[in-house]
Design an enzyme around this catalytic site. Structure first.
Site, PDB file in Angstrom:
ATOM      1  N   ASN A 151     -10.481  -1.797   7.973  1.00 15.59           N
ATOM      2  CA  ASN A 151      -9.167  -2.275   8.409  1.00 15.59           C
ATOM      3  C   ASN A 151      -8.995  -2.337   9.914  1.00 15.59           C
ATOM      4  O   ASN A 151      -7.937  -2.678  10.410  1.00 15.59           O
ATOM      5  CB  ASN A 151      -8.059  -1.438   7.760  1.00 15.59           C
ATOM      6  CG  ASN A 151      -7.981  -1.723   6.260  1.00 15.59           C
ATOM      7  OD1 ASN A 151      -8.609  -2.664   5.779  1.00 15.59           O
ATOM      8  ND2 ASN A 151      -7.255  -0.897   5.543  1.00 15.59           N
ATOM      9  N   CYS A 207      -1.244  -8.814  -5.115  1.00 15.33           N
ATOM     10  CA  CYS A 207      -2.508  -8.250  -5.545  1.00 15.33           C
ATOM     11  C   CYS A 207      -2.174  -7.098  -6.489  1.00 15.33           C
ATOM     12  O   CYS A 207      -1.016  -6.811  -6.770  1.00 15.33           O
ATOM     13  CB  CYS A 207      -3.318  -7.777  -4.349  1.00 15.33           C
ATOM     14  SG  CYS A 207      -2.597  -6.357  -3.620  1.00 15.33           S
ATOM     15  N   ARG A 224       3.089  -8.254  -2.065  1.00 13.87           N
ATOM     16  CA  ARG A 224       2.649  -8.051  -0.684  1.00 13.87           C
ATOM     17  C   ARG A 224       3.297  -9.144   0.182  1.00 13.87           C
ATOM     18  O   ARG A 224       2.652 -10.080   0.600  1.00 13.87           O
ATOM     19  CB  ARG A 224       1.131  -8.104  -0.606  1.00 13.87           C
ATOM     20  CG  ARG A 224       0.398  -7.140  -1.547  1.00 13.87           C
ATOM     21  CD  ARG A 224       0.481  -5.695  -1.085  1.00 13.87           C
ATOM     22  NE  ARG A 224      -0.206  -5.463   0.157  1.00 13.87           N
ATOM     23  CZ  ARG A 224      -1.531  -5.265   0.255  1.00 13.87           C
ATOM     24  NH1 ARG A 224      -2.278  -5.337  -0.824  1.00 13.87           N
ATOM     25  NH2 ARG A 224      -2.085  -5.035   1.421  1.00 13.87           N
ATOM     26  N   ASP A 235      -3.476   4.631   0.983  1.00 19.17           N
ATOM     27  CA  ASP A 235      -4.861   4.285   0.619  1.00 19.17           C
ATOM     28  C   ASP A 235      -5.651   5.487   0.127  1.00 19.17           C
ATOM     29  O   ASP A 235      -6.789   5.336  -0.295  1.00 19.17           O
ATOM     30  CB  ASP A 235      -5.583   3.659   1.815  1.00 19.17           C
ATOM     31  CG  ASP A 235      -5.044   2.284   2.114  1.00 19.17           C
ATOM     32  OD1 ASP A 235      -5.408   1.712   3.141  1.00 19.17           O
ATOM     33  OD2 ASP A 235      -4.233   1.794   1.314  1.00 19.17           O
ATOM     34  N   ARG A 279     -15.725  -4.240  -1.796  1.00 19.23           N
ATOM     35  CA  ARG A 279     -14.890  -4.854  -0.763  1.00 19.23           C
ATOM     36  C   ARG A 279     -14.727  -3.924   0.418  1.00 19.23           C
ATOM     37  O   ARG A 279     -14.519  -4.351   1.538  1.00 19.23           O
ATOM     38  CB  ARG A 279     -13.499  -5.172  -1.333  1.00 19.23           C
ATOM     39  CG  ARG A 279     -13.479  -6.299  -2.312  1.00 19.23           C
ATOM     40  CD  ARG A 279     -12.059  -6.702  -2.631  1.00 19.23           C
ATOM     41  NE  ARG A 279     -11.290  -6.903  -1.415  1.00 19.23           N
ATOM     42  CZ  ARG A 279      -9.996  -7.238  -1.420  1.00 19.23           C
ATOM     43  NH1 ARG A 279      -9.353  -7.386  -2.545  1.00 19.23           N
ATOM     44  NH2 ARG A 279      -9.341  -7.413  -0.288  1.00 19.23           N
TER      45      ARG A 279
HETATM   46  C1  EPZ Z   1      -2.456  -2.595   5.361  1.00 20.35           C
HETATM   47  O1  EPZ Z   1      -1.953  -3.583   4.483  1.00 20.35           O
HETATM   48  C2  EPZ Z   1      -3.836  -2.233   4.848  1.00 20.35           C
HETATM   49  N1  EPZ Z   1      -4.697  -3.409   4.891  1.00 20.35           N
HETATM   50  C3  EPZ Z   1      -3.727  -1.695   3.417  1.00 20.35           C
HETATM   51  O2  EPZ Z   1      -5.030  -1.266   3.029  1.00 20.35           O
HETATM   52  C4  EPZ Z   1      -2.803  -0.479   3.417  1.00 20.35           C
HETATM   53  O3  EPZ Z   1      -2.626  -0.033   2.090  1.00 20.35           O
HETATM   54  C5  EPZ Z   1      -1.433  -0.866   4.013  1.00 20.35           C
HETATM   55  O4  EPZ Z   1      -1.620  -1.430   5.338  1.00 20.35           O
HETATM   56  C6  EPZ Z   1      -0.499   0.340   4.155  1.00 20.35           C
HETATM   57  O5  EPZ Z   1      -1.101   1.295   4.966  1.00 20.35           O
HETATM   58  C7  EPZ Z   1      -5.230  -3.791   6.082  1.00 20.35           C
HETATM   59  O6  EPZ Z   1      -4.998  -3.181   7.113  1.00 20.35           O
HETATM   60  C8  EPZ Z   1      -6.121  -5.003   6.046  1.00 20.35           C
HETATM   61  P1  EPZ Z   1       1.903  -3.268   5.231  1.00 20.35           P
HETATM   62  P2  EPZ Z   1      -0.619  -4.419   4.883  1.00 20.35           P
HETATM   63  O7  EPZ Z   1       2.300  -4.594   5.796  1.00 20.35           O
HETATM   64  O8  EPZ Z   1      -0.552  -4.586   6.349  1.00 20.35           O
HETATM   65  C9  EPZ Z   1       6.033  -4.169   3.066  1.00 20.35           C
HETATM   66  C10 EPZ Z   1      -6.919  -1.161   1.681  1.00 20.35           C
HETATM   67  O9  EPZ Z   1      -7.068  -0.544   0.647  1.00 20.35           O
HETATM   68  N2  EPZ Z   1       6.017  -5.438   3.808  1.00 20.35           N
HETATM   69  O10 EPZ Z   1       1.742  -2.106   6.159  1.00 20.35           O
HETATM   70  O11 EPZ Z   1      -0.586  -5.625   4.018  1.00 20.35           O
HETATM   71  C11 EPZ Z   1       4.919  -4.084   2.038  1.00 20.35           C
HETATM   72  O12 EPZ Z   1       5.325  -4.683   0.826  1.00 20.35           O
HETATM   73  C12 EPZ Z   1      -5.652  -1.956   1.938  1.00 20.35           C
HETATM   74  O13 EPZ Z   1      -7.758  -1.175   2.627  1.00 20.35           O
HETATM   75  C13 EPZ Z   1       7.103  -6.307   3.695  1.00 20.35           C
HETATM   76  O14 EPZ Z   1       8.063  -6.034   2.982  1.00 20.35           O
HETATM   77  O15 EPZ Z   1       0.540  -3.427   4.437  1.00 20.35           O
HETATM   78  C14 EPZ Z   1       4.714  -2.585   1.902  1.00 20.35           C
HETATM   79  O16 EPZ Z   1       5.694  -2.054   1.021  1.00 20.35           O
HETATM   80  C15 EPZ Z   1      -4.822  -2.027   0.691  1.00 20.35           C
HETATM   81  N3  EPZ Z   1       7.083  -7.486   4.392  1.00 20.35           N
HETATM   82  C16 EPZ Z   1       5.006  -2.060   3.299  1.00 20.35           C
HETATM   83  O17 EPZ Z   1       5.753  -3.095   3.966  1.00 20.35           O
HETATM   84  C17 EPZ Z   1       6.044  -7.836   5.223  1.00 20.35           C
HETATM   85  O18 EPZ Z   1       6.099  -8.901   5.865  1.00 20.35           O
HETATM   86  C18 EPZ Z   1       3.749  -1.766   4.112  1.00 20.35           C
HETATM   87  O19 EPZ Z   1       2.911  -2.907   4.044  1.00 20.35           O
HETATM   88  C19 EPZ Z   1       4.948  -6.929   5.331  1.00 20.35           C
HETATM   89  C20 EPZ Z   1       4.963  -5.742   4.630  1.00 20.35           C
END
Ligand code: EPZ
Length: 427
Positions: free
Chosen positions: A31, A125, A130, A314, A407
């Site tokens: 990440n 997913c 997401r 995670d 992955r």
């Molecule tokens: C990152 O995903 C990571 N992926 C995820 O890891 C990790 O689980 C997640 O952060 C939380 O730590 C990468 O860094 C590539 P978020 P991301 O935006 O950025 C909500 C793995 O296993 N949200 O921090 O997609 C969302 O629904 C993966 O390596 C909105 O509502 O997660 C969630 O509830 C899985 N609107 C919360 O915020 C948005 O526009 C946090 O999501 C964006 C997010």
């Protein structure tokens, strides 16, 4: 370029209850690698090191090649060289985005460098909805015109992006990363409030700063970025993977005789270490290493996932397996992805005693004897929890659909075999 055999039909066969001893080198953080690769679009060339050779990296490489980038991968050396001085398009088509949500990370760089971007709207997913609404809202505040048509995000900023004062109503890791990359070439200063503080965000900021960006406050919830005219090519080595570290800490706590993890950053897994301590598990900690042994007695603990520096979502699935061996009842609550419990049904097949309580909460009763069975991997971290369960279950476990695992975990079978585990890939 295909440095991976596609392993859709591959399975993992694991024989449980073999104590593990020896050394495990932690790989680079997936990440961190993904935003770093997206950052290559902000300049003509980047040389990235300590890149884990995992499937998601291959997906991002294919996406950048689809844009016209030229990629050179040195698999054995964990190095990637990306040359983007003759990109052909600003369109990231669905065929790439559907495989990996992190593809959204090319939106900010393409928009700020070329004044337009077309990125397929990422699907959901297994771990839940997401959305990317916060990415889009904040780019609009920076002056982008964005609409979604036929499943594609169409973004335009003819006269470039304008620095703005932005705030995330929810902490978003890739949201913060996308905006940070958009802001480095925007005109004027951008302020991001309620920014994500994950180490991968700080790592990206350090890369951008090395490329000539002006960024202050990365790692805190207030990041200030002063736009510059252009960024220059650099070499950069990314941080180790804190979730891989946490995963092997759980394995060592359950079945390690003496497991030595090295090339890691203890500060990045502090919340996991403290939770292990609360469960009665104590580790030897070095500057960039841990030594972990199986615990005699594990105490039940309650877990609530939070953005960094809180307990990471995670690590929720992996820690759940540990709690099936705790003597008593534990409650796990995932406040970030309340639906991230597909591993529960599979752990029940192995004999765990887990109840879904609704609204993102489950209760885990221990100590339960796990016994080997055939199980199905559903997403990256769920499959890691099945590997952990298989390592402590009595008898043989077969995990189907292990492409999920590949992955995000580099050479997992090799690393476990090297320390005495009985694990092999079967067709
Ligand atoms: C990152 O995903 C990571 N992926 C995820 O890891 C990790 O689980 C997640 O952060 C939380 O730590 C990468 O860094 C590539 P978020 P991301 O935006 O950025 C909500 C793995 O296993 N949200 O921090 O997609 C969302 O629904 C993966 O390596 C909105 O509502 O997660 C969630 O509830 C899985 N609107 C919360 O915020 C948005 O526009 C946090 O999501 C964006 C997010």
């Amino acid at each position: 370029m295909s440095f991976f055999r596609l392993s859709f039909s591959m399975k993992l066969e694991i024989s449980g209850q073999r104590e593990l001893s020896g050394e495990i080198r932690i790989s680079g953080a997936k990440n961190s690698a993904l935003p770093a690769m997206a950052a290559s679009l902000l300049t003509d060339e980047l040389l990235l090191e300590n890149i884990p050779m995992v499937e998601d990296i291959r997906s991002m490489a294919l996406l950048i090649e689809g844009l016209g980038g030229r990629i050179k991968i040195q698999k054995k050396k964990n190095k990637i060289k990306i040359n983007n001085n003759n990109l052909k398009t600003v369109e990231a088509p669905y065929e790439y985005v559907k495989k990996m949500r992190a593809s959204i990370l090319v939106l900010g760089p393409l928009l700020t460098r070329f004044g337009e971007a077309r990125v397929a709207y990422p699907g959901g997913c297994k771990i839940g909805a997401r959305p990317v609404d916060l990415h889009i809202e904040n780019l609009k505040r920076m002056g982008a015109e964005i609409r979604v048509e036929h499943g594609t995000i169409i973004a335009k900023a003819k006269d470039g992006l304008k620095g703005s004062r932005l705030s995330f109503e929810k902490v978003s890791v890739t949201g913060t990363e996308n905006i940070m990359m958009a802001a480095v070439l925007a005109e004027g200063e951008t302020i991001i409030e309620n920014a994500a503080k994950e180490p991968e965000v700080t790592d990206l900021a350090n890369l951008l700063i090395k490329m000539g960006a002006k960024i202050e406050g990365a790692g805190t919830d207030l990041i200030k970025i002063k736009g510059v005219k252009e960024l220059h090519p650099v070499e950069y080595s990314i941080i180790p993977d804190r979730i891989e570290t946490g995963t092997y800490l759980i394995i060592g706590s359950l079945i390690g005789k003496e497991l030595h993890l090295y090339n890691t950053i203890p500060e990045h897994v502090r919340s996991i270490v403290l939770k292990l301590n609360e469960a009665g598990i104590f580790l030897e900690e070095g500057k960039d290493s841990f030594t972990v042994k199986r615990a005699k007695k594990i105490l039940p603990v309650d877990i609530e996932t939070q953005p960094f520096p809180g307990f990471p979502t995670d690590m929720q699935a992996q820690f759940m397996v540990l709690l099936t061996q705790a003597e008593g009842r534990s409650i796990i609550r995932d406040t970030i992805f309340p639906g991230r419990f597909h591993h529960v049904d599979e752990l029940l097949r192995l004999g765990a005693n887990i109840k879904k309580l609704g609204n993102g909460e489950v209760s885990v009763m221990g100590k339960t004897e796990l016994s080997g069975a055939e199980v199905l991997a559903t997403d990256l971290r769920a499959s890691a929890s099945l590997v952990i369960a298989a390592l402590i279950a009595n008898g043989k476990t077969i995990i189907h659909d292990i492409f999920h695992l590949e992955r995000g975990y580099e050479r997992l079978s090799e690393k476990i075999k090297k320390v005495g585990g009985k694990i092999k890939k079967i067709k």
